[in-house]
Design an enzyme around this catalytic site. Structure first.
Site, short mmCIF file in Angstrom:
data_model
loop_
_atom_site.label_atom_id
_atom_site.label_comp_id
_atom_site.label_asym_id
_atom_site.label_seq_id
_atom_site.Cartn_x
_atom_site.Cartn_y
_atom_site.Cartn_z
CG ASP A 1 -13.47 46.70 0.18
OD1 ASP A 1 -12.99 45.71 0.16
OD2 ASP A 1 -13.93 47.96 -0.70
CB SER A 2 -8.02 47.75 1.29
OG SER A 2 -7.62 46.32 1.85
NE ARG B 1 -4.77 46.55 6.60
CZ ARG B 1 -5.92 46.11 4.86
NH1 ARG B 1 -7.07 45.76 4.68
NH2 ARG B 1 -4.88 45.45 4.52
CE1 TYR C 1 -2.27 43.74 -7.21
CE2 TYR C 1 -3.95 44.09 -5.36
CZ TYR C 1 -3.02 43.32 -7.00
OH TYR C 1 -4.70 42.88 -7.59
CG ASP C 2 2.25 44.95 1.08
OD1 ASP C 2 1.96 45.92 0.93
OD2 ASP C 2 2.11 44.12 2.02
CB ALA D 1 -6.49 34.74 12.33
CE LYS E 1 -8.48 42.32 5.43
NZ LYS E 1 -9.28 42.95 5.27
#
Ligand code: IMP
Length: 199
Positions: free
Chosen positions: A71-72, A183, A156-157, A10, A12
């Site tokens: 994809d990221s 993104r 990983y932020d 939701a 994204k």
């Protein structure tokens, strides 16, 4: 034009709708919970672009609508660009964000901070029923710190400091991160491409 974003996430969906509104593009965005279920492909490709395209094609083929997918992940230079496309499953198939983060921190223990460079990468793919396909990528370059800081963001932020910043991504406000994130950049570029195509 109607476009299905190949995700159940939701956040994204909300992010894409926000960027569409910001850019003033005339797109009606649906998510996978708005269409009939179909078997979603495993992310078997070795590149972000390959996986994004795989998901966009499967969605276009199943729904008969134009589809977008992303994809990221994170690439760490000292680890030969890993975790890469394995970022979401780095500590195992059902690993949590926390477990993935802790494994990466352990793998970077005793390394020289100056060498701990890397990047977040995002690929976004578009596939239309007429066969048109387009895929692009964007990155967010930076370095990794050994101790997590900050409460925002995800994944990983807490250990990633973007070039030009002293705060980790998790210490940035969500709007600050969106403006410079891999993104955000990839999605905005794709929306510009779609607007030109429509225009
Ligand atoms: P995806 O949702 O399949 O693209 O998986 C992306 C994975 O890469 C996530 O689970 C995170 O581990 C990582 N990742 C991608 N983008 C970010 C980001 O902006 N911040 C932190 N972690 C990220």
């Amino acid at each position: 034009m109607k476009v299905v974003l190949a995700t159940h996430n939701a956040k994204k969906l909300a992010e894409l709708r926000r960027l569409v509104a910001e850019q003033g593009t005339d797109l009606d965005i649906l998510g996978l919970d708005d269409v009939a279920p179909y078997p979603e492909p495993a992310e078997t490709e070795r590149t972000f672009e390959g996986n994004a395209l795989l998901k966009a094609r499967a969605c276009r083929n199943a729904t008969g609508e134009s589809a977008l997918a992303d994809d990221s992940g994170i690439e760490v230079d000292l680890l030969n660009n890993m975790p890469g496309v394995r970022s979401a499953r780095w500590a195992g198939r059902d690993a949590s964000d926390r477990q993935n983060l802790e494994l990466l921190i352990a793998q970077l223990a005793d390394t020289d901070p100056a060498e701990r460079t890397g990047r977040f990468v995002a690929a976004v793919a578009f596939a239309a029923p007429d066969g048109t396909e387009h895929v692009l990528r964007a990155t967010m370059e930076g370095r990794l710190v050994s101790a997590p800081r900050g409460e925002h963001g995800f994944g990983y932020d807490p250990i990633f400091v973007t070039d030009g910043q002293t705060r980790t991504n998790a210490e940035l406000l969500p709007s600050e991160k969106d403006a410079i994130s891999h993104r955000g950049k990839a999605v905005r570029a794709m929306l510009r491409w779609l607007a030109d195509r429509e225009g």
